[in-house]
Write a protein that holds these residues in place. Structure first.
Motif, PDB file in Angstrom:
ATOM      1  N   GLU A   1       6.147-150.677 -58.212  1.00  0.00           N
ATOM      2  CA  GLU A   1       5.018-150.506 -59.031  1.00  0.00           C
ATOM      3  C   GLU A   1       5.317-150.748 -60.454  1.00  0.00           C
ATOM      4  O   GLU A   1       4.429-151.161 -61.056  1.00  0.00           O
ATOM      5  CB  GLU A   1       4.407-149.080 -58.606  1.00  0.00           C
ATOM      6  CG  GLU A   1       3.171-148.501 -59.339  1.00  0.00           C
ATOM      7  CD  GLU A   1       1.986-149.422 -59.383  1.00  0.00           C
ATOM      8  OE1 GLU A   1       0.956-149.581 -60.354  1.00  0.00           O
ATOM      9  OE2 GLU A   1       1.948-150.172 -58.247  1.00  0.00           O
ATOM     10  N   LYS A   2       6.553-150.113 -60.813  1.00  0.00           N
ATOM     11  CA  LYS A   2       6.822-150.243 -62.105  1.00  0.00           C
ATOM     12  C   LYS A   2       7.060-151.808 -62.616  1.00  0.00           C
ATOM     13  O   LYS A   2       6.509-152.159 -63.532  1.00  0.00           O
ATOM     14  CB  LYS A   2       8.148-149.439 -62.586  1.00  0.00           C
ATOM     15  CG  LYS A   2       8.753-149.523 -64.034  1.00  0.00           C
ATOM     16  CD  LYS A   2       9.651-148.301 -63.860  1.00  0.00           C
ATOM     17  CE  LYS A   2      10.943-148.440 -63.320  1.00  0.00           C
ATOM     18  NZ  LYS A   2      12.097-147.832 -63.606  1.00  0.00           N
ATOM     19  N   THR A   3       7.779-152.464 -61.906  1.00  0.00           N
ATOM     20  CA  THR A   3       7.824-153.922 -61.919  1.00  0.00           C
ATOM     21  C   THR A   3       6.626-154.502 -61.884  1.00  0.00           C
ATOM     22  O   THR A   3       6.637-155.495 -62.883  1.00  0.00           O
ATOM     23  CB  THR A   3       8.760-154.427 -60.751  1.00  0.00           C
ATOM     24  OG1 THR A   3       9.979-153.594 -60.810  1.00  0.00           O
ATOM     25  CG2 THR A   3       9.121-156.002 -61.091  1.00  0.00           C
ATOM     26  N   ARG A   4       5.629-154.144 -60.971  1.00  0.00           N
ATOM     27  CA  ARG A   4       4.315-154.871 -61.109  1.00  0.00           C
ATOM     28  C   ARG A   4       3.485-154.766 -62.351  1.00  0.00           C
ATOM     29  O   ARG A   4       2.929-155.840 -62.974  1.00  0.00           O
ATOM     30  CB  ARG A   4       3.475-154.343 -60.103  1.00  0.00           C
ATOM     31  CG  ARG A   4       2.225-155.041 -59.753  1.00  0.00           C
ATOM     32  CD  ARG A   4       1.423-154.227 -58.680  1.00  0.00           C
ATOM     33  NE  ARG A   4       0.797-153.123 -59.350  1.00  0.00           N
ATOM     34  CZ  ARG A   4      -0.112-152.830 -60.161  1.00  0.00           C
ATOM     35  NH1 ARG A   4      -0.784-153.771 -60.694  1.00  0.00           N
ATOM     36  NH2 ARG A   4      -0.278-151.538 -60.526  1.00  0.00           N
ATOM     37  N   ARG A   5       3.713-153.416 -62.858  1.00  0.00           N
ATOM     38  CA  ARG A   5       2.880-153.226 -64.276  1.00  0.00           C
ATOM     39  C   ARG A   5       3.576-153.921 -65.145  1.00  0.00           C
ATOM     40  O   ARG A   5       2.788-154.561 -66.355  1.00  0.00           O
ATOM     41  CB  ARG A   5       3.108-151.765 -64.521  1.00  0.00           C
ATOM     42  CG  ARG A   5       2.141-150.823 -63.675  1.00  0.00           C
ATOM     43  CD  ARG A   5       2.102-149.474 -64.386  1.00  0.00           C
ATOM     44  NE  ARG A   5       3.379-148.707 -64.430  1.00  0.00           N
ATOM     45  CZ  ARG A   5       3.815-147.907 -63.722  1.00  0.00           C
ATOM     46  NH1 ARG A   5       3.284-147.583 -62.555  1.00  0.00           N
ATOM     47  NH2 ARG A   5       4.825-147.254 -63.832  1.00  0.00           N
ATOM     48  N   ARG A   6       5.027-154.230 -65.400  1.00  0.00           N
ATOM     49  CA  ARG A   6       5.630-155.091 -66.374  1.00  0.00           C
ATOM     50  C   ARG A   6       5.367-156.528 -66.498  1.00  0.00           C
ATOM     51  O   ARG A   6       5.149-157.217 -67.051  1.00  0.00           O
ATOM     52  CB  ARG A   6       7.194-154.865 -66.278  1.00  0.00           C
ATOM     53  CG  ARG A   6       7.764-153.370 -66.651  1.00  0.00           C
ATOM     54  CD  ARG A   6       9.184-153.412 -66.321  1.00  0.00           C
ATOM     55  NE  ARG A   6       9.714-151.927 -66.832  1.00  0.00           N
ATOM     56  CZ  ARG A   6      10.970-151.531 -66.657  1.00  0.00           C
ATOM     57  NH1 ARG A   6      11.661-152.324 -65.964  1.00  0.00           N
ATOM     58  NH2 ARG A   6      11.418-150.512 -67.213  1.00  0.00           N
ATOM     59  N   VAL A   7       4.990-156.726 -65.002  1.00  0.00           N
ATOM     60  CA  VAL A   7       4.648-158.414 -64.697  1.00  0.00           C
ATOM     61  C   VAL A   7       3.526-158.587 -65.588  1.00  0.00           C
ATOM     62  O   VAL A   7       3.184-159.684 -65.840  1.00  0.00           O
ATOM     63  CB  VAL A   7       4.851-158.852 -63.327  1.00  0.00           C
ATOM     64  CG1 VAL A   7       4.368-160.008 -62.957  1.00  0.00           C
ATOM     65  CG2 VAL A   7       6.476-158.695 -62.741  1.00  0.00           C
ATOM     66  N   ASN A   8       2.559-157.653 -64.814  1.00  0.00           N
ATOM     67  CA  ASN A   8       1.111-157.847 -65.332  1.00  0.00           C
ATOM     68  C   ASN A   8       1.087-157.689 -66.995  1.00  0.00           C
ATOM     69  O   ASN A   8       0.229-158.362 -67.567  1.00  0.00           O
ATOM     70  CB  ASN A   8       0.286-156.899 -64.594  1.00  0.00           C
ATOM     71  CG  ASN A   8       0.023-157.217 -63.355  1.00  0.00           C
ATOM     72  OD1 ASN A   8       0.232-158.324 -62.744  1.00  0.00           O
ATOM     73  ND2 ASN A   8      -0.458-155.989 -62.457  1.00  0.00           N
ATOM     74  N   ALA A   9       1.755-156.911 -67.489  1.00  0.00           N
ATOM     75  CA  ALA A   9       1.604-156.774 -68.992  1.00  0.00           C
ATOM     76  C   ALA A   9       2.268-158.114 -69.410  1.00  0.00           C
ATOM     77  O   ALA A   9       1.573-158.374 -70.723  1.00  0.00           O
ATOM     78  CB  ALA A   9       2.481-155.459 -69.454  1.00  0.00           C
TER      79      ALA A   9
END
Length: 228
Positions: free
Chosen positions: A162-170
């Protein structure tokens, strides 16, 4: 997408292009990390499901044997038989690293070398179902430890995904488009300034040419008058 509030200079443009390159590279690396985390997460989730079903089935057998034992034995005898455990367990918690995520690893040691020495009572006054229940619990204990570590591992990987997904989306939907929009804006401003400079140079050139023509005509007039 709102652009960055920067001065439209070539130095800033060069800096933003470098930052965009780093952001694109970081975005790819994070996507690869997210995909690998997802792959490992799905494998662990399937293993966790299988192990949990196994533990639940074995625990159901243990509870069933305990119920039968409590039915055929008096509560006083059952309590006395289980009052002083014969085998003890010491648990050590370690960790391992999976894609920069520290997950727990449980290891245990028994207080006696003979791991089969688990019955704290004599067999004369107890039922066979109690023996089976204790033996099954002894067998299932390592599996329960593995299941506990596995479920914690799944939780930690899910949080990291989830943390990596947020960074990718950002990066994908905010930072990279913002860099691209700002670079486009600066490039347009620089091109506009370049065209303005060229226009001014052309006007200055025309003025200088007109002045040279005027001067040449004046010189020709003076020379003609002197000739007469």
């Amino acid at each position: 997408m709102a652009r960055l509030n920067v001065n439209p200079t070539r130095m800033v443009l060069t800096s933003l292009k470098k930052r965009l390159k780093v952001a694109v590279k970081g975005h790819k690396m994070l996507k690869d990390k997210r995909d690998e985390l997802m792959r490992q997460f799905l494998e662990l989730a399937r293993e966790n499901k299988t192990l949990r079903e196994q533990v639940e089935k074995q625990l159901a057998d243990v509870y069933s044997n305990f119920i039968i034992a409590s039915a055929v034995m008096s509560s006083e005898v059952l309590d006395e038989a289980l009052m002083y455990p014969k085998q003890g367990v010491s648990i050590e918690v370690g960790n391992k690293n999976i894609m920069s995520v520290d997950v727990p690893v449980f290891e245990f040691t028994t207080t006696t070398d003979d791991t089969s020495n688990i019955y704290p009572y004599g067999f004369a006054s107890t039922s066979g179902e109690l023996d089976s229940a204790i033996a099954d619990l002894s067998d299932i204990f390592p599996i329960m430890l593995k299941l506990a570590a596995l479920e914690k591992e799944v939780q930690l990987l899910a949080a990291e995904i989830e943390k990596t997904r947020r960074r990718v989306n950002a990066l994908e939907y905010v930072m990279i488009p913002r860099f691209q929009e700002t670079i486009k804006y600066i490039q347009m401003k620089l091109d506009e300034n370049e065209r303005g400079n060229q226009t001014r140079l052309m006007k200055v050139k025309d003025m200088m040419l007109a002045e040279a023509i005027k001067l040449k005509k004046e010189q020709d007039r003076i020379a003609f008058e002197e000739y007469k």
